[in-house]
Scaffold this motif. Structure first.
Motif, mmCIF file in Angstrom:
data_model
loop_
_atom_site.group_PDB
_atom_site.id
_atom_site.type_symbol
_atom_site.label_atom_id
_atom_site.label_comp_id
_atom_site.label_asym_id
_atom_site.label_seq_id
_atom_site.Cartn_x
_atom_site.Cartn_y
_atom_site.Cartn_z
ATOM 1 N N CYS A 250 0.824 -1.223 0.000
ATOM 2 C CA CYS A 250 0.000 0.000 0.000
ATOM 3 C C CYS A 250 0.851 1.264 0.000
ATOM 4 O O CYS A 250 0.481 2.262 -0.612
ATOM 5 C CB CYS A 250 -0.933 0.028 1.203
ATOM 6 S SG CYS A 250 -2.054 -1.369 1.298
ATOM 7 N N LEU B 63 1.725 2.564 -3.428
ATOM 8 C CA LEU B 63 0.660 2.952 -4.354
ATOM 9 C C LEU B 63 0.458 4.472 -4.347
ATOM 10 O O LEU B 63 0.273 5.063 -3.294
ATOM 11 C CB LEU B 63 -0.653 2.255 -3.980
ATOM 12 C CG LEU B 63 -0.648 0.725 -4.051
ATOM 13 C CD1 LEU B 63 -1.970 0.171 -3.529
ATOM 14 C CD2 LEU B 63 -0.376 0.227 -5.465
ATOM 15 N N HIS C 133 -4.135 4.540 -3.844
ATOM 16 C CA HIS C 133 -4.751 3.769 -2.749
ATOM 17 C C HIS C 133 -3.755 3.549 -1.602
ATOM 18 O O HIS C 133 -3.316 2.435 -1.367
ATOM 19 C CB HIS C 133 -5.269 2.422 -3.269
ATOM 20 C CG HIS C 133 -6.439 2.551 -4.173
ATOM 21 N ND1 HIS C 133 -6.328 2.422 -5.544
ATOM 22 C CD2 HIS C 133 -7.743 2.803 -3.911
ATOM 23 C CE1 HIS C 133 -7.533 2.588 -6.091
ATOM 24 N NE2 HIS C 133 -8.405 2.825 -5.125
ATOM 25 N N ASP D 53 -9.422 -0.266 2.171
ATOM 26 C CA ASP D 53 -8.370 -0.537 1.171
ATOM 27 C C ASP D 53 -7.204 -1.352 1.723
ATOM 28 O O ASP D 53 -6.179 -1.503 1.052
ATOM 29 C CB ASP D 53 -7.848 0.775 0.573
ATOM 30 C CG ASP D 53 -8.713 1.287 -0.570
ATOM 31 O OD1 ASP D 53 -9.485 0.497 -1.142
ATOM 32 O OD2 ASP D 53 -8.623 2.492 -0.891
ATOM 33 N N HIS E 98 -5.393 -4.129 -0.298
ATOM 34 C CA HIS E 98 -4.322 -3.851 -1.272
ATOM 35 C C HIS E 98 -2.973 -4.347 -0.766
ATOM 36 O O HIS E 98 -2.031 -4.466 -1.546
ATOM 37 C CB HIS E 98 -4.241 -2.345 -1.569
ATOM 38 C CG HIS E 98 -5.245 -1.870 -2.568
ATOM 39 N ND1 HIS E 98 -5.281 -2.317 -3.871
ATOM 40 C CD2 HIS E 98 -6.262 -0.983 -2.459
ATOM 41 C CE1 HIS E 98 -6.262 -1.719 -4.522
ATOM 42 N NE2 HIS E 98 -6.877 -0.905 -3.683
ATOM 43 N N THR F 166 -3.469 -7.979 -2.462
ATOM 44 C CA THR F 166 -3.871 -8.114 -3.864
ATOM 45 C C THR F 166 -4.410 -6.797 -4.387
ATOM 46 O O THR F 166 -4.888 -5.971 -3.607
ATOM 47 C CB THR F 166 -4.950 -9.222 -4.032
ATOM 48 O OG1 THR F 166 -5.215 -9.406 -5.419
ATOM 49 C CG2 THR F 166 -6.246 -8.859 -3.327
ATOM 50 N N TYR F 167 -4.340 -6.612 -5.700
ATOM 51 C CA TYR F 167 -4.896 -5.379 -6.271
ATOM 52 C C TYR F 167 -6.349 -5.618 -6.666
ATOM 53 O O TYR F 167 -7.245 -4.928 -6.222
ATOM 54 C CB TYR F 167 -4.069 -4.882 -7.464
ATOM 55 C CG TYR F 167 -4.331 -3.428 -7.764
ATOM 56 C CD1 TYR F 167 -3.630 -2.423 -7.092
ATOM 57 C CD2 TYR F 167 -5.315 -3.039 -8.669
ATOM 58 C CE1 TYR F 167 -3.892 -1.075 -7.327
ATOM 59 C CE2 TYR F 167 -5.581 -1.697 -8.915
ATOM 60 C CZ TYR F 167 -4.875 -0.721 -8.241
ATOM 61 O OH TYR F 167 -5.144 0.614 -8.466
ATOM 62 N N HIS G 164 -9.430 -6.632 -3.956
ATOM 63 C CA HIS G 164 -8.900 -6.237 -2.648
ATOM 64 C C HIS G 164 -9.999 -6.063 -1.601
ATOM 65 O O HIS G 164 -9.747 -6.224 -0.415
ATOM 66 C CB HIS G 164 -8.069 -4.949 -2.765
ATOM 67 C CG HIS G 164 -8.890 -3.717 -2.986
ATOM 68 N ND1 HIS G 164 -9.253 -3.289 -4.239
ATOM 69 C CD2 HIS G 164 -9.446 -2.848 -2.115
ATOM 70 C CE1 HIS G 164 -9.995 -2.196 -4.120
ATOM 71 N NE2 HIS G 164 -10.136 -1.905 -2.840
ATOM 72 N N GLU H 290 -0.733 4.828 -10.801
ATOM 73 C CA GLU H 290 -0.847 3.576 -10.059
ATOM 74 C C GLU H 290 -1.138 2.411 -10.998
ATOM 75 O O GLU H 290 -0.536 1.348 -10.877
ATOM 76 C CB GLU H 290 -1.958 3.707 -9.017
ATOM 77 C CG GLU H 290 -2.142 2.480 -8.158
ATOM 78 C CD GLU H 290 -3.084 2.762 -6.993
ATOM 79 O OE1 GLU H 290 -2.737 3.590 -6.121
ATOM 80 O OE2 GLU H 290 -4.182 2.169 -6.962
ATOM 81 N N TRP H 291 -2.042 2.608 -11.950
ATOM 82 C CA TRP H 291 -2.380 1.539 -12.890
ATOM 83 C C TRP H 291 -1.179 1.175 -13.766
ATOM 84 O O TRP H 291 -0.993 0.023 -14.115
ATOM 85 C CB TRP H 291 -3.577 1.949 -13.739
ATOM 86 C CG TRP H 291 -4.879 1.903 -12.984
ATOM 87 C CD1 TRP H 291 -5.052 1.623 -11.657
ATOM 88 C CD2 TRP H 291 -6.183 2.148 -13.511
ATOM 89 N NE1 TRP H 291 -6.379 1.685 -11.328
ATOM 90 C CE2 TRP H 291 -7.103 2.003 -12.431
ATOM 91 C CE3 TRP H 291 -6.669 2.483 -14.766
ATOM 92 C CZ2 TRP H 291 -8.476 2.172 -12.599
ATOM 93 C CZ3 TRP H 291 -8.038 2.653 -14.931
ATOM 94 C CH2 TRP H 291 -8.926 2.495 -13.863
ATOM 95 N N GLU I 299 1.249 -0.817 -11.473
ATOM 96 C CA GLU I 299 0.702 -2.142 -11.177
ATOM 97 C C GLU I 299 0.533 -2.993 -12.441
ATOM 98 O O GLU I 299 -0.011 -4.084 -12.391
ATOM 99 C CB GLU I 299 -0.642 -2.014 -10.447
ATOM 100 C CG GLU I 299 -0.519 -1.473 -9.038
ATOM 101 C CD GLU I 299 0.238 -2.395 -8.099
ATOM 102 O OE1 GLU I 299 -0.099 -3.590 -8.009
ATOM 103 O OE2 GLU I 299 1.200 -1.925 -7.457
#
Length: 195
Positions: free
Chosen positions: A19, A22, A25, A62, A65, A68-69, A72, A141-142, A145
């Protein structure tokens, strides 16, 4: 006090796991959601006892996270249930906490007022001037990840579709946040008109 204990527990998770890496999140987002949940609950005239499980859910929502993404929320619910059961928290209130966390899944489907408050607190930023800053953090973030990398035009289209479909769940969201959300939507349309 249970909120303080839950807060400390969640801060440990959010500060010492995936976390903290990120951009969106993270602990800062969670703290904002807690603050906004308290504000919306107050403006909705929910008393402090009824607000308690919403705030606890906000702290936990959250934490999944950390493991797992995708999906979550299920992990967040497991972490909340495990912790709250271990400290002897009221089982009816645990159910409210879990229903609140569950409702934050996209697309949001809250089944009670508690969950509606958390849903609007979680997406509070879309009804503020911080929307454009926050969506940049989510985009980054995307990318980090490895979810997807978008062109600028694709990203603006995704945000436009999201804003057009989204509906605030509480009276506070509909009367206070909706206006700025619509302004943000118009700004996204304007940006897209240059492509």
């Amino acid at each position: 006090m249970i909120i303080t204990r839950a807060k400390e527990y969640c801060i440990k998770i959010l500060s010492s796991s995936n976390c903290k890496k990120l951009p969106f999140h993270n602990l800062s987002h969670t703290q904002e959601v807690v603050e906004h949940a308290a504000l919306i609950a107050k403006e909705t005239s929910i008393d402090s006892e009824e607000t308690e499980p919403i705030i606890i859910a906000a702290w936990f929502h959250d934490t999944g996270h950390s493991k797992t993404y995708f999906g979550h929320e299920e992990v967040s619910k497991e972490l909340a249930n495990e912790y709250l059961t271990s400290v002897g928290y009221d089982t009816k209130k645990i159910k409210i906490v879990l229903s609140c966390i569950d409702a934050t899944k996209m697309p949001q489907h809250p089944s009670n007022l508690h969950a509606k408050v958390l849903c609007d607190a979680d997406l509070f930023h879309i009804g503020t001037e911080l929307f454009f800053c926050k969506k940049l953090l989510l985009r980054r973030e995307w990318e980090l990840e490895k979810i997807k990398t978008y062109s600028d035009k694709e990203w603006h289209k995704i945000n436009l579709a999201f804003l057009e479909k989204h509906k605030f769940k509480t009276d506070y969201g509909q009367t206070v946040l909706e206006d700025m959300k619509l302004k943000n939507l118009e700004k996204v349309k304007t940006i897209l008109s240059f492509y």
